[in-house]
Design an enzyme around this catalytic site. Structure first.
Site, PDB file in Angstrom:
ATOM      1  N   VAL A 105       0.844  -1.209   0.000  1.00 23.13           N
ATOM      2  CA  VAL A 105       0.000   0.000   0.000  1.00 23.13           C
ATOM      3  C   VAL A 105       0.879   1.260   0.000  1.00 23.13           C
ATOM      4  CG1 VAL A 105      -1.893  -1.175   1.185  1.00 23.13           C
ATOM      5  CG2 VAL A 105      -0.145  -0.016   2.548  1.00 23.13           C
ATOM      6  N   HIS A 121      -4.621  -4.459  -2.014  1.00 18.24           N
ATOM      7  CA  HIS A 121      -4.918  -4.069  -0.627  1.00 18.24           C
ATOM      8  C   HIS A 121      -5.028  -2.562  -0.448  1.00 18.24           C
ATOM      9  CE1 HIS A 121      -2.958  -8.149   0.649  1.00 18.24           C
ATOM     10  NE2 HIS A 121      -4.167  -8.305   0.171  1.00 18.24           N
ATOM     11  N   CYS A 129     -13.919   8.967   4.356  1.00 20.73           N
ATOM     12  CA  CYS A 129     -14.782   9.012   5.540  1.00 20.73           C
ATOM     13  C   CYS A 129     -15.616   7.733   5.619  1.00 20.73           C
ATOM     14  CB  CYS A 129     -15.719  10.226   5.421  1.00 20.73           C
ATOM     15  SG  CYS A 129     -17.071  10.211   6.621  1.00 20.73           S
ATOM     16  N   CYS A 132     -19.714   9.046   5.158  1.00 19.33           N
ATOM     17  CA  CYS A 132     -20.270   9.530   3.878  1.00 19.33           C
ATOM     18  C   CYS A 132     -19.429   9.091   2.689  1.00 19.33           C
ATOM     19  CB  CYS A 132     -20.370  11.068   3.912  1.00 19.33           C
ATOM     20  SG  CYS A 132     -18.769  11.907   3.850  1.00 19.33           S
ATOM     21  N   CYS A 152     -14.191  13.776   9.315  1.00 22.06           N
ATOM     22  CA  CYS A 152     -14.587  14.252   7.979  1.00 22.06           C
ATOM     23  C   CYS A 152     -15.096  15.692   8.092  1.00 22.06           C
ATOM     24  CB  CYS A 152     -15.704  13.333   7.482  1.00 22.06           C
ATOM     25  SG  CYS A 152     -16.551  13.883   6.011  1.00 22.06           S
ATOM     26  N   SER A 194       5.623 -13.341   1.797  1.00 20.73           N
ATOM     27  CA  SER A 194       5.650 -14.578   2.595  1.00 20.73           C
ATOM     28  C   SER A 194       4.537 -15.520   2.156  1.00 20.73           C
ATOM     29  CB  SER A 194       5.464 -14.230   4.079  1.00 20.73           C
ATOM     30  OG  SER A 194       4.246 -13.495   4.252  1.00 20.73           O
ATOM     31  N   ASN A 218      12.961 -14.186  -3.295  1.00 21.31           N
ATOM     32  CA  ASN A 218      12.784 -13.914  -1.869  1.00 21.31           C
ATOM     33  C   ASN A 218      14.104 -14.225  -1.177  1.00 21.31           C
ATOM     34  OD1 ASN A 218      11.869 -13.953   0.881  1.00 21.31           O
ATOM     35  ND2 ASN A 218       9.800 -14.333   0.123  1.00 21.31           N
ATOM     36  N   VAL A 219      14.303 -13.599  -0.009  1.00 22.73           N
ATOM     37  CA  VAL A 219      15.556 -13.885   0.720  1.00 22.73           C
ATOM     38  C   VAL A 219      15.461 -15.226   1.445  1.00 22.73           C
ATOM     39  CG1 VAL A 219      16.255 -11.465   0.961  1.00 22.73           C
ATOM     40  CG2 VAL A 219      14.763 -12.498   2.687  1.00 22.73           C
ATOM     41  N   ALA A 236      15.464  -8.609  -3.750  1.00 18.10           N
ATOM     42  CA  ALA A 236      14.778  -8.178  -4.981  1.00 18.10           C
ATOM     43  C   ALA A 236      15.528  -7.045  -5.669  1.00 18.10           C
ATOM     44  CB  ALA A 236      13.366  -7.733  -4.633  1.00 18.10           C
TER      45      ALA A 236
END
Ligand code: BV8
Ligand code: ZN
Length: 250
Positions: A105, A121, A129, A132, A152, A194, A218-219, A236
């Protein structure tokens, strides 16, 4: 010369594929300085994400949850996309049918220049809000930084980040687009995740069922490592530029 961490087969398949789908998780942003979810240490690691990223925690303590997201948004805005994000932009530019499916995100893929993105996601740079539904501007959450509850301006309702919490439905268009891309992919890359959170973690397996060659970067081996074709161990931000370099030399 260090041996390359990925197979020639993966390079050949990526160099010739017309349909590629990529799933990313918090691991691709780790080298930008954003802690992953299961990281030790750090102020907010005293809470488990599952304890904060859910609507009950928000209703119980809106100020704490708003402050956590405000902290994470500021961190995301202060960090820079890394060579791993940039390598995925280069891959997108080579392929007619490409989709970047992200669980993150932090908005770093968007800032790196990726265009074809499915945000499974949500995105921490947006908030709205809960009463509304009005989209709140960046400043609207600021009161949470000084201990107040951000409300809001139109109706006084609580403002929440535009992210998908545990127990909440994913955006229908994003998950449909992701499933379609996984089904038609010739190559599916799962990067820095993961693979414990569903339905996102089901996508590499959907791709496999559709006949894709599935590799993870991946590690450490993830929860789906045993079900896929290739596990590439490495960071990566190091592996992806090397992979793009090898593809471009084909
Ligand atoms: C839903 C947004 C239902 C908010 C997030 C029991 C079994 C199966 C499923 C469930 C279950 N109980 C509940 C569920 C469902 C639940 C779920 O899957 N829970 C898990 C924990 C078991 N899923 C949900 O609730 C989803 N919704 O199912 O709705 C429904 C159905 C019908 C009607 C109504 C409802 C919603 C899930 C979305 C939750 N929101 N985030 C926020 O970010 O605050 S999830 C959160 O975890 C993040 O999005 C994150 O991306 C995601 C996954 O984590 P990762 O990205 O993989 O990060 P992690 O730290 O785990 O791993 C990092 C990896 O990177 C590691 O492997 C590490 O080795 C690697 N790494 C580190 N450094 C590097 C690296 N790799 C490469 N290079 C490096 N340098
Ligand atoms: Zn409102």
């Amino acid at each position: 010369m260090a041996t390359q961490p990925f197979s020639d087969e993966l390079v050949d398949r990526l160099a010739h594929a017309r349909h590629i789908a990529v799933l990313t998780g918090a691991g691709i942003s780790a080298e930008s300085g954003i802690p992953t979810f299961r990281d030790p240490g750090g102020l907010w690691q005293q809470f488990k994400p599952e304890e904060l990223a859910n609507v009950n925690a928000f209703v119980r303590n809106p100020q704490l949850v708003q402050a956590w997201y405000l902290h994470r948004r500021k961190l995301a805005l202060e960090t820079m996309p890394n060579p791993g994000h940039q390598a995925l932009v280069a891959l997108e530019e080579r392929v007619p049918d490409f989709l970047l499916i992200t669980q993150n995100v932090d908005n770093l893929h968007q800032r790196a220049g990726s265009k074809k993105i499915a945000e499974l996601h949500g995105n921490i740079t947006r908030s709205y809000c809960i009463d509304c539904g009005r989209e709140a501007n960046d400043a609207a959450m600021e009161p949470a930084a000084s201990g107040s509850i951000a409300l809001c301006s139109a109706c006084g309702g609580y403002i929440r980040p535009d992210v998908v919490w545990f127990g909440e439905m994913l955006p229908q268009d994003a998950i449909r687009e992701a499933n379609d891309a996984a089904r038609r992919a010739e190559v599916f890359l799962s990067i820095g995740t993961s693979a414990v959170v569903y339905p996102a973690a089901g996508l590499p397996l959907t791709a496999r069922q559709g006949g894709a060659y599935v590799a993870e970067i991946n590690v450490e081996a993830s929860a789906i490592a045993r079900y896929i074709d290739e596990v590439v161990l490495g960071k990566a931000g190091i592996v992806l530029p090397a992979l793009l370099d090898a593809i471009q030399k084909r």
